[in-house]
Every structure is written in structure tokens, then in C-alpha cells.
Design a protein around this motif. Structure first.
Motif: not given
Length: 353
Positions: A67-94
Motif C-alpha cells: 500500500a505504501y508503494t502507491f505513496v512513493l509512486t505518486a510522489s515520483l513519476p516513473g517509479l515502479t511499484h517493485s522499485q518503490a517496495l525495494t526503496l521503502n524496505a531498504a529505507g525502513s531497515a536503515v
């Protein structure tokens, strides 16, 4: 925080404090509630969990990340949902490993998106937009929790009820004001003049120095406003579903341990738990969130052992499990990036004459 050894030292201290708070959670909640609970009682609650319950929690947790990937893809046009999932997961870990992980998370976001070919400016606008949206919902959550408590039928004094309604209306008015300023440039200008006038009333010794806004800042504000105007439905719905699914994880934890206090009460407890995650003394407020959640559940009548087990279980799904998951996502990204860089570029065929 620019010194690496200072960062490492603060991280170690913060993680040690989080581990200590969790280790002595029974003693902490006993001090808060006046009731005794032991780790053996908490362990007995965990032993009752079936694999079907755990699988359901895992599914809801994964759905919240999606669900949070929709926030990221809305804020960055061109970002895919798989990229957004990776981005969110890595950022959360840090963020979950560092006491001040926001800056490191932003640096990681820039590095990962740069590897995917995104220019710096849209990434900065995306980071600013998602930060604003997260902050606004951080304000809305307490209002939702207070409102749920007011309509729950929980016995409250007239003074607390009046203060609650004032708090709810004030918070919602503030969020509406900020959202309006983000959406309309004219409203932003009016709000800016009002703030300038308010600052002008302060004593000169505490008044901030006046600086003319730079062209780059004006352009950044305009770009952010453009994203908000065009993509606010995706940003908003993504946040609503993300937080709604996180609340559903809490409900699963409460039901599984026998600590469910009721619909309105669970919303109030969820709102409190999310506010407590902003405590920066430990990563994501670990230890503090669990203790506050237990206190609220006991206040609503939940058994202490069930409440403590539910709070720890909820902390696992919203904090602990994100660290290995984010590590796997980051490792996969690094591996694919290395593989792509190792593939030689195709040779150009000679132009026939």
C-alpha cells in the motif's frame, strides 16, 4: 552527526537502550499499571499462536508495504511499484537501526534512484512530498484516536471530553490549512504573509534573521505544489490504506492474544502507538512504543499478560521484521546493480557504405 564514529556510538547506545527497555518491559509496565507480569506468562501467550494466525499477520504486513508503494509512486513519476517496495524496505531497515536514520534514509533513496536513472531534483521533490504527507497523517492520527475515544462510550470527565473535542478540531483545522497552502499558490502566499506578520510580533532578540527566498527554494516549492495538485489522491489513498492495514495488524495481534478492547479503543491505541514511534531516543521508539501501548490496553481493560504480548507482537511486525526484509531488498538491489554494471555494452555494428 557528520563524524562516523559519533554515528556508530549513538547507534550502539540507542540500540542498547531499546534492547534494555524491551528486556525490562515487564518491570516497566508493572511500574505503569501496578500489576505484575512475567516473561513466562508472555511466552505462554505466544505459544497459543497458530500458524494460520501468523500467516494472516504476514499477509496483512506485506499488504501494508504494498500500500505504501502507491505513496512513493505518486510522489515520483516513473517509479515502479517493485522499485518503490525495494526503496521503502531498504529505507525502513536503515531507520530502524539508527536513532537518527532519516538522513541516512534520504541518502540511500538518492543513491538507489540515481542507479535507476532518476535525476536528483524529482527525487528531492518526492522526498519532501512524502515527508509532508507522513507528517500530516502523524497529526491526523492523534485526532482520529481522540475522536474514537470520545465516541467509544469510555467514561471520561467533562473537562477531558471538552479538551478532546478542542484538540480534534484544532488538529484537523491545522491539517486543512497546510493542505490548502500546498494545493493553492495563493493560499500559500497568504499563509506566508500571516506567518511573517506573526514572526514580526516577536521580540527582536528572538526573531529569526530575514532572508529573501532563493530562486531554487521557490522552484522547489512550486514543483512540490505541482506534485500535490496532480497526485494528491494517490498520496492520500496510499497513506490511508497503509495506516489502515497497520491498524489491522494490531487488531490481529490483539485478537490472537485476547487483548482486543473494542473497535474505538483499538483505534485510540493504534494512534498512540504510532505517535510513540517518533521518540528519537531509540530507533522507531522501540521499547517506548510497547510500554505505552501496554499501558493504554490495560487502561481499556485488557489483561496485562495479553496486552504485553500483543504490544511485543505488534512491535515485531512494524519494526523488527522490517530489518531483515530491508536487508534482503538492499542486497538484491546491490546484486542486480553489480550484475548490470558487469554486463558489457553491446558493440556497435560498423556502418555499411
Amino acid at each position: 552527526m557528520k563524524n562516523r564514529w559519533v554515528q556508530i556510538g549513538l547507534s550502539v547506545v540507542s540500540l542498547a537502550l531499546a534492547a534494555t527497555l524491551v528486556r525490562f518491559l515487564p518491570q516497566i509496565v508493572e511500574a505503569l499499571t501496578g500489576k505484575h507480569v512475567s516473561w513466562s506468562q508472555i511466552g505462554a501467550q505466544f505459544a497459543r499462536l497458530s500458524w494460520q494466525t501468523i500467516a494472516l499477520m504476514a499477509v496483512v504486513w506485506l499488504a501494508s508495504l504494498l500500500a505504501y508503494t502507491f505513496v512513493l509512486t505518486a510522489s515520483l513519476p516513473g517509479l515502479t511499484h517493485s522499485q518503490a517496495l525495494t526503496l521503502n524496505a531498504a529505507g525502513s531497515a536503515v531507520s530502524n537501526l539508527l536513532p537518527f536514520g532519516g538522513a541516512a534514509g534520504v541518502a540511500m533513496t538518492i543513491g538507489m534512484t540515481k542507479g535507476w536513472g532518476f535525476p536528483l531534483r524529482p527525487v528531492v521533490v518526492s522526498t519532501l512530498t512524502t515527508g509532508i504527507w507522513n507528517t500530516m497523517f502523524r497529526f491526523i492520527l492523534p485526532a482520529a484516536g481522540i475522536l474514537a475515544l470520545l465516541v467509544s462510550g469510555q467514561p471520561l470527565s467533562p473537562a477531558v471530553t471538552s479538551a478532546g473535542w478542542v484538540g480534534v478540531l484544532s488538529i484537523l483545522a491545522l491539517v486543512a490549512l497546510v493542505a490548502t497552502a500546498l494545493y493553492w499558490d495563493r493560499a500559500a502566499a497568504v499563509l506566508g504573509r500571516a506567518l511573517d506578520a506573526g514572526v514580526g510580533l516577536l521580540p527582536r532578540r528572538v526573531r529569526p534573521a530575514e532572508h529573501a527566498p532563493s530562486h531554487s527554494l521557490n522552484r522547489l516549492r512550486a514543483d512540490t505544489s505541482e506534485i500535490v495538485r496532480r497526485r494528491w489522491p494517490g498520496l492520500t489513498l496510499g497513506m490511508i490504506f497503509f495506516l489502515g492495514l497497520q491498524w489491522l495488524i494490531l487488531v490481529c495481534c490483539l485478537k490472537a492474544t485476547g487483548a482486543y478492547p473494542g473497535l474505538a479503543q483499538s483505534i485510540a491505541v493504534f494512534a498512540l502507538s504510532r505517535v510513540l514511534t517518533t521518540a528519537v531516543v531509540t530507533p522507531s521508539g522501540t521499547g517506548i512504543m510497547e510500554a505505552g501501548t501496554v499501558g493504554a490496553l490495560v487502561f481499556f481493560g485488557a489483561p496485562l499478560d495479553s496486552a504485553t504480548a500483543a504490544a511485543l507482537l505488534f512491535g515485531f511486525w512494524t519494526y523488527t521484521v522490517e530489518i531483515p526484509f530491508g536487508g534482503l531488498a538492499l542486497g538484491a538491489w546491490a546484486l542486480l546493480r553489480r550484475r548490470d554494471s558487469a554486463v558489457p555494452a553491446p558493440e556497435k555494428e560498423p556502418i555499411s557504405r
